[in-house]
Scaffold this motif. Structure first.
Motif, PDB file in Angstrom:
ATOM      1  N   GLY A  97       0.895  -1.188   0.118  1.00 23.54           N
ATOM      2  CA  GLY A  97       0.041  -0.007  -0.237  1.00 23.54           C
ATOM      3  C   GLY A  97       1.049   1.075   0.099  1.00 23.54           C
ATOM      4  N   PRO A 115      -6.698  -0.017  -5.162  1.00 23.40           N
ATOM      5  CA  PRO A 115      -7.521   0.737  -4.220  1.00 23.40           C
ATOM      6  C   PRO A 115      -6.828   1.723  -3.438  1.00 23.40           C
ATOM      7  CG  PRO A 115      -7.815  -1.682  -4.507  1.00 23.40           C
ATOM      8  CD  PRO A 115      -6.724  -1.396  -4.998  1.00 23.40           C
ATOM      9  N   GLN A 116      -7.535   2.683  -3.143  1.00 21.14           N
ATOM     10  CA  GLN A 116      -6.898   3.831  -2.004  1.00 21.14           C
ATOM     11  C   GLN A 116      -6.783   3.105  -0.763  1.00 21.14           C
ATOM     12  OE1 GLN A 116      -6.424   6.901  -2.887  1.00 21.14           O
ATOM     13  NE2 GLN A 116      -5.339   7.150  -1.076  1.00 21.14           N
ATOM     14  N   THR A 117      -5.568   3.408  -0.228  1.00 27.15           N
ATOM     15  CA  THR A 117      -5.148   2.500   0.877  1.00 27.15           C
ATOM     16  C   THR A 117      -4.502   3.628   1.886  1.00 27.15           C
ATOM     17  OG1 THR A 117      -4.615   0.665  -0.717  1.00 27.15           O
ATOM     18  CG2 THR A 117      -3.426   0.807   1.679  1.00 27.15           C
ATOM     19  N   GLN A 168      -8.551  -0.327   3.129  1.00 28.40           N
ATOM     20  CA  GLN A 168      -8.534  -0.084   1.738  1.00 28.40           C
ATOM     21  C   GLN A 168     -10.320   0.252   1.336  1.00 28.40           C
ATOM     22  OE1 GLN A 168      -7.215  -3.526  -0.382  1.00 28.40           O
ATOM     23  NE2 GLN A 168      -5.436  -2.287  -0.831  1.00 28.40           N
ATOM     24  N   LYS A 169     -10.474   1.121   0.325  1.00 23.21           N
ATOM     25  CA  LYS A 169     -11.851   1.282  -0.010  1.00 23.21           C
ATOM     26  C   LYS A 169     -12.484  -0.177  -0.612  1.00 23.21           C
ATOM     27  CE  LYS A 169     -13.347   5.963  -1.065  1.00 23.21           C
ATOM     28  NZ  LYS A 169     -13.640   6.910  -2.042  1.00 23.21           N
TER      29      LYS A 169
END
Length: 634
Positions: A97, A115-117, A168-169
């Motif tokens: 990440g 994914p945004q982390t 995460q998202k």
């Protein structure tokens, strides 16, 4: 006729003797638990299996866990090991990440498949701002596997802010097969890091959840059979169906990649386009950490012109959303080779067979190596120019290209391939910028080594460093590192490289790293009291930019803990414990003794307080008003 028969009889024993003397591959499998690995090596490659961890010689070392730098540094030209030393930069969830988010800041459109982390608790403030009452996040322990410890949240109050997690998202609109969520296990072979050589396997696994998918809500968020696709979790569900027929790829909750491509095509998708996008994701991910892999490898194997002593079979876990966009979930550096079903056994046997074949292990190289060493030919070194080394590397790469094209089996080389090096060059350059920003600029390192060389030419003996950087104000050390007088074993060059890389990972500049290494070498190699230009204790002080980042403290704690476990001859003490009389350690007056209640007390001959940003190792430092050393004699 009689003469011909006599000749044949004479030739037959010679051929038989040659076959008997033909060398076989020596494979050390003492540290692997997977029977399929041993089966492929013994039956498929006719290898002799070694079960002694300390076996003196082998061609292939297969280990289920990661490897240490000492193993890589001692590899001989004919030996291969199935891991790279710093692949944890992808395999650990927090490192993956962190590295992907760093490069994503430079190239947001190119790395939007991650994914945004957020890394907690370091990025607690940023993560807390993401909650809007609608979004769902998946929480993962930073170093777990097989789905252990994973849960979903939609409120920040549901987590303990002091625990260490990766957030995460959550992908709320996944592509479904028969109403079930799934992910793809893509097997990727990395067989060289300078330059990268990446292969993807034709087949892999599709792991399905065991409960019909519904979007997360307060009623369904705790049902992991809906939201997680991990085999280790879903096989405990009574609804899990095992595939007992190796020839059927469309049965049960674990299926083949070929089935998914057909399913997507039948339902209006384009599997060829999807496969190409997944390959791009894989190459971009590895390009994003190539400078780190290269630095670690070349620090330990600078003379490997063939770029082939380390390899690694990675398991990329990819998830698809309803638009068939691939998302990178995680990377496994030790993917499971357990074979619970005949279907599993077939897939993994074929994968391992093709992996061993592409490695091109030749036992005769081992015999030639020992023959040359016995004749002392190995010590006849001739310094080669850069042009000669480049020519040698090119010839070896050309041979590899030809062999891999003929022997890749089920593998497809996706980098370099069809001249795509230029296409991915910008990702490696961006990764290099990130790497330089973490450990210090390249130009700064070059100027530093130039400065060292000038000092060595001026005079002999220990080099005394000076720094033009003013000392920090009100910046206290975080840790003290001390080397015990009687270490159990000496620290070798591989250990020093690991310590240097650990310090680099948390942002210490090259001067601090150099001081740490010089101090360790002096203290370990000398049985006498160290001279005044070598500290007996070295406090580690982060730079100004790093002190503002809470992540640095989390990382430093982790690294210091790892160093203490790896090197029992080091004594690593938190500064706050030393300076507090209520802590486990306490410092007596005049810094003469270091008292440890459980072990009694011992006298430190000289205790130094080092400011690495001031003048270093020079009595003239005090004349400038930025004294670097403060010590008191007993």
């Amino acid at each position: 006729m009689k003469g011909e028969k006599a000749k044949k009889k004479a030739i037959a024993p010679k051929q038989k003797k040659a076959e008997e003397e033909k060398p076989v591959m020596l494979a050390n499998v003492a540290r692997t638990q997977y029977d399929v690995v041993k089966e492929v090596l013994e039956k498929g490659s006719s290898a002799k299996l070694l079960y002694d961890e300390d076996a003196p010689d082998w061609d292939l070392l297969w280990i289920d866990t990661g490897i240490t730098s000492s193993i890589v540094s001692k590899l001989r030209p004919y030996q291969k090991v199935n891991h790279f030393q710093e692949m944890s930069c992808l395999s650990r969830k927090n490192h993956l990440g962190k590295n992907m988010m760093r490069i994503r800041k430079l190239l947001p459109d190119d790395y939007d498949f991650v994914p945004q982390t957020w890394i907690l608790p370091a990025e607690e403030v940023e993560f807390k701002a993401q909650f809007d009452g609608v979004a769902t996040f998946i929480m993962k322990p930073e170093a777990s596997c097989q789905g252990r410890g994973i849960f979903l949240i939609n409120s920040y109050e549901e987590i303990n802010p002091t625990e260490r997690f990766i957030a995460q998202k959550y992908i709320q609109d996944p592509y479904l097969i028969e109403g079930l969520k799934f992910d793809l296990r893509i097997y990727v072979l990395v067989y060289g890091c300078d330059p990268l050589r990446i292969f993807v396997y034709k087949d892999g696994l599709v792991r399905l959840a065991t409960e019909q998918y519904v979007p997360p809500s307060s009623k369904t968020m705790e049902n992991m059979y809906i939201h997680l696709t991990n085999y280790a979790i879903n096989k405990t569900n009574d609804k899990f169906v095992f595939n007992t027929d190796a020839t059927k790829a469309d049965v049960g909750h674990k299926r083949s990649l070929g089935f998914v491509w057909s399913y997507i095509d039948e339902h209006g998708g384009d599997s060829l386009k999807l496969r190409q996008e997944i390959k791009h994701c894989i190459v971009k991910t590895l390009c994003g950490v190539q400078p780190l892999l290269r630095h670690a490898y070349r620090s330990l194997q600078p003379s490997d012109n063939a770029n082939n002593r380390c390899f690694e079979v990675l398991g990329f876990d990819i998830m698809l959303d309803k638009k068939l966009k691939p998302w990178l979930i995680e990377v496994n550096h030790t993917p499971s080779f357990s074979t619970d079903t005949p279907f599993d056994h077939r897939i993994k046997t074929e994968l391992l067979t093709d992996t061993i074949r592409i490695l091109n292990i030749r036992p005769m190289k081992r015999l030639k190596f020992h023959a040359r060493r016995s004749e002392k030919l190995m010590f006849e070194t001739v310094k080669k120019s850069k042009a000669e080394i480049a020519g040698i590397r090119k010839r070896k790469m050309d041979k590899r290209d030809k062999y891999e094209l003929e022997s890749c089996g089920g593998y497809e080389r996706i980098y370099p391939a069809n001249g795509n090096e230029a296409e991915y060059e910008k990702y490696i350059r961006a990764a290099q910028e990130v790497w330089d920003s973490v450990i210090g600029t390249k130009r700064g390192a070059e100027m530093y080594h130039k400065k060292l060389e000038m000092e060595r030419k001026k005079k002999k003996g220990p080099v005394k460093f000076k720094s033009s950087v003013k000392p920090p104000v009100n910046r206290k050390p975080l840790y003290y590192i001390n080397v015990k007088k009687a270490p159990r074993r000496k620290i070798d060059i591989a250990d020093l490289v690991e310590i240097q890389m650990s310090l680099a990972a948390v942002g210490y500049d090259t001067e601090v790293q150099e001081l740490v290494l010089r101090k360790l070498i002096s203290r370990i190699e000398s049985k006498e009291v160290p001279s005044e230009d070598v500290p007996s204790e070295l406090p580690l002080i982060p730079s100004k930019t790093q002190t503002r980042n809470r992540l640095i403290t989390v990382e430093l704690d982790e690294i210091m803990s790892r160093l203490q476990e790896s090197f029992p001859q080091l004594e690593i003490v938190p500064a706050n414990a030393l300076e507090s009389s209520r802590g486990k350690y306490r410092r007596e007056s005049s810094y003469k003794k270091l008292v440890k209640p459980s072990m009694g007390s011992y006298v430190v001959p000289k205790t130094f307080q080092l400011d690495p940003f001031g003048a270093v190792g020079s009595e003239k430092a005090g004349e400038r008003g930025d004294k670097a050393w403060k010590y008191k004699k007993n």
